[in-house]
Design an enzyme around this catalytic site. Structure first.
Site, PDB file in Angstrom:
ATOM      1  N   LYS A  10      -2.774   3.546  -1.094  1.00  0.00           N
ATOM      2  CA  LYS A  10      -3.575   2.630  -1.914  1.00  0.00           C
ATOM      3  C   LYS A  10      -2.861   2.312  -3.217  1.00  0.00           C
ATOM      4  CE  LYS A  10      -7.115   2.514   0.827  1.00  0.00           C
ATOM      5  NZ  LYS A  10      -7.331   1.320   1.604  1.00  0.00           N
ATOM      6  N   CYS A  11      -3.251   1.186  -3.808  1.00  0.00           N
ATOM      7  CA  CYS A  11      -2.724   0.725  -5.085  1.00  0.00           C
ATOM      8  C   CYS A  11      -2.853   1.832  -6.124  1.00  0.00           C
ATOM      9  CB  CYS A  11      -3.510  -0.500  -5.506  1.00  0.00           C
ATOM     10  SG  CYS A  11      -2.946  -1.265  -7.018  1.00  0.00           S
ATOM     11  N   PRO A  12      -1.838   2.093  -6.888  1.00  0.00           N
ATOM     12  CA  PRO A  12      -0.589   1.361  -7.084  1.00  0.00           C
ATOM     13  C   PRO A  12       0.604   1.949  -6.321  1.00  0.00           C
ATOM     14  CG  PRO A  12      -0.819   2.888  -8.884  1.00  0.00           C
ATOM     15  CD  PRO A  12      -2.024   3.092  -7.963  1.00  0.00           C
ATOM     16  N   ASP A  37      -2.699  -1.758   2.347  1.00  0.00           N
ATOM     17  CA  ASP A  37      -3.558  -2.021   1.186  1.00  0.00           C
ATOM     18  C   ASP A  37      -3.615  -3.531   0.955  1.00  0.00           C
ATOM     19  OD1 ASP A  37      -4.949  -2.132  -1.172  1.00  0.00           O
ATOM     20  OD2 ASP A  37      -3.502  -0.992  -2.340  1.00  0.00           O
TER      21      ASP A  37
END
Length: 74
Positions: A10-12, A37
């Site tokens: 997932k981000c980042p 993502d």
């Protein structure tokens, strides 16, 4: 060509890991990245603009977003 499987992150994290690998590439080298993502569709092109590298291709394969990035020359 190097590949980077970032599916499930997932981000980042996808962008941070991509930035680290890009920094180690020689000019003209390519890397193919696979992400799941949805924010990567925005974040990876923005990263490429920031670094001055070249986004050769952006595709989708099932749930994965695929990016082909070429390291820009010095």
């Amino acid at each position: 060509m190097k590949t980077l499987d970032l599916r499930g992150l997932k981000c980042p994290l996808p962008v941070l890991k991509t930035r680290k690998v890009l920094a180690g590439l020689a000019p003209g080298e390519c890397i193919e990245i696979a992400c799941t993502d949805p924010l990567s569709a925005i974040d990876v092109p923005n990263l490429v603009r920031e670094t001055g590298d070249i986004l050769e291709r952006q595709d989708r394969a099932g749930e994965a977003l695929l990016f082909l990035i070429r390291k820009a020359g010095a």
